[in-house]
Design a protein around this motif. Sequence first.
Motif, PDB file in Angstrom:
ATOM      1  N   SER A   1       7.043 -37.541  20.602  1.00  0.00           N
ATOM      2  CA  SER A   1       8.473 -37.312  20.802  1.00  0.00           C
ATOM      3  C   SER A   1       8.545 -36.240  21.879  1.00  0.00           C
ATOM      4  N   GLY A   2       8.961 -36.632  23.084  1.00  0.00           N
ATOM      5  CA  GLY A   2       8.832 -35.737  24.214  1.00  0.00           C
ATOM      6  C   GLY A   2       7.351 -35.459  24.402  1.00  0.00           C
TER       7      GLY A   2
ATOM      8  N   ALA B   1      14.565 -43.091  15.818  1.00  0.00           N
ATOM      9  CA  ALA B   1      14.844 -43.109  17.255  1.00  0.00           C
ATOM     10  C   ALA B   1      14.816 -44.539  17.786  1.00  0.00           C
TER      11      ALA B   1
ATOM     12  N   ILE C   1      13.832 -44.235  25.301  1.00  0.00           N
ATOM     13  CA  ILE C   1      14.690 -43.085  25.044  1.00  0.00           C
ATOM     14  C   ILE C   1      15.719 -43.474  24.000  1.00  0.00           C
ATOM     15  N   ASP C   2      16.129 -42.500  23.211  1.00  0.00           N
ATOM     16  CA  ASP C   2      17.168 -42.760  22.217  1.00  0.00           C
ATOM     17  C   ASP C   2      18.533 -42.398  22.805  1.00  0.00           C
TER      18      ASP C   2
ATOM     19  N   SER D   1      10.828 -40.082  12.115  1.00  0.00           N
ATOM     20  CA  SER D   1      11.671 -39.685  13.250  1.00  0.00           C
ATOM     21  C   SER D   1      11.593 -40.694  14.391  1.00  0.00           C
TER      22      SER D   1
ATOM     23  N   ARG E   1      17.748 -46.623  20.054  1.00  0.00           N
ATOM     24  CA  ARG E   1      17.216 -46.584  21.416  1.00  0.00           C
ATOM     25  C   ARG E   1      18.215 -47.163  22.428  1.00  0.00           C
TER      26      ARG E   1
ATOM     27  N   ARG F   1      19.152 -39.249  24.433  1.00  0.00           N
ATOM     28  CA  ARG F   1      18.403 -39.086  25.681  1.00  0.00           C
ATOM     29  C   ARG F   1      17.054 -38.378  25.484  1.00  0.00           C
ATOM     30  N   LYS F   2      16.490 -38.472  24.283  1.00  0.00           N
ATOM     31  CA  LYS F   2      15.176 -37.909  23.998  1.00  0.00           C
ATOM     32  C   LYS F   2      14.136 -39.018  24.156  1.00  0.00           C
ATOM     33  N   SER F   3      13.015 -38.685  24.806  1.00  0.00           N
ATOM     34  CA  SER F   3      11.987 -39.698  25.042  1.00  0.00           C
ATOM     35  C   SER F   3      11.014 -39.794  23.871  1.00  0.00           C
ATOM     36  N   HIS F   4      10.493 -40.998  23.691  1.00  0.00           N
ATOM     37  CA  HIS F   4       9.513 -41.302  22.649  1.00  0.00           C
ATOM     38  C   HIS F   4       8.487 -42.249  23.256  1.00  0.00           C
TER      39      HIS F   4
END
Length: 125
Positions: A119-120, A11, A71-72, A7, A15, A75-78
Amino acid sequence: MAALPKSVLQAWENREDPVVLATTDKTGVPNAIYVSCVGLFGKDRFVVADNYLDKTKKNIAEGSRGALLFIDKARKSHQTKGSFEYHCEGELFDYMKSINPPKHPGHAAVVLLVEEAYSGSEKLL
């Protein structure tokens, strides 16, 4: 080092640039910078071009651990965390040169050895 979960690899491919690279000095004071000349080498090492690093380079020389945050497109942070290596020659240096635009000096390859991944707020590794 540990291979990034699928995952996070997906991502990374989706990015948004730039990404954030964080280090600390020997007293624990954080330093965070934006970087855009960065790539993933294999499934466990992020390679950042040292084009104009100052505090980051000093922190790494003093043994700083660090983090890379991105962020991907959804808009999800990693975030990945680990230790650093600094290469002025060899395979990782050559890889850095291949992803670094010729207009930048590419003094060295800063390598973040992945030990943790998030992830988050969810710890994946």
